[in-house]
Design an enzyme around this catalytic site. Sequence first.
Site, mmCIF file in Angstrom:
data_model
loop_
_atom_site.group_PDB
_atom_site.id
_atom_site.type_symbol
_atom_site.label_atom_id
_atom_site.label_comp_id
_atom_site.label_asym_id
_atom_site.label_seq_id
_atom_site.Cartn_x
_atom_site.Cartn_y
_atom_site.Cartn_z
ATOM 1 C CB VAL A 10 -0.927 0.031 1.236
ATOM 2 C CG1 VAL A 10 -1.804 1.279 1.203
ATOM 3 C CG2 VAL A 10 -1.784 -1.226 1.302
ATOM 4 C CG ASP A 11 2.619 2.760 -3.206
ATOM 5 O OD1 ASP A 11 3.491 2.184 -2.536
ATOM 6 O OD2 ASP A 11 2.445 2.551 -4.423
#
Length: 252
Positions: A131-132
């Site tokens: 997850v960015d």
Amino acid sequence: MNNLRPRIIPTLLMENNRLVKTVKFKNPNYIGDPINAVKIFNDKEVDELVFLDIGCSKKNTQINYNLLDKIASQSFMPLCYGGGIKTFEDASKVFELGFEKVSLNSVLFENSNLLTDLSQSYGSQSIVASVDVKKNLFGKLKVYNSSKNNSINYNISDYAKKLENLGAGELVINSVDLDGTYKGYNLDLINELSSILSIPLIALGGAGSTDDFKKALQAGASACSAGSLFVYYGVNKAVLINYPKDLVNNIT
């Protein structure tokens, strides 16, 4: 190698079959050849090595399985690959080449069931959800889709928990605003996510020192990953593939 200490994992970025390094996900700088890096990290007895092809998702190019085959054939350490994996078959080919893990990111916005399907077939320990996160124009931290360069209106904690429930064996949380800055990890976010997750949480984005590893682990991370720290040396950022044992062995 001391298996009791937390994992410290180099994350290497690829674009056009070359190693690159970004700052805040921008301006990829040429670092060197992926195969050469693998050989160096073999000698350094690295815990694990992650390759992310940042060109595949952004430019919608095909995964270079020939290159991945060469990487796997040269590696003596566990490998994880992410970038351009859109289907079950894509991931299966990566596993067949000898990679122990695959990392899924942008594809999960459109097909989160892929995470479940792969987890059920290969085991959750082989599936990493990445997850960015990035601050939006109003300074609020949001889930970020790097392939489309836009924020997603998800609650980060809810989204992380969703990925765990779908079958992710590990979660990587990558702070875009800290990428390549040496300013340290987002400790508040690590603390928040580690308190709700049962799976290992891997911190990525911002590491500049041993102290940053220690702080991330104290905040709740199960492992730490870094890029710049392992491809640059010194204040002038000379390119040097490295994994200094005094840096990674003295963090507990």
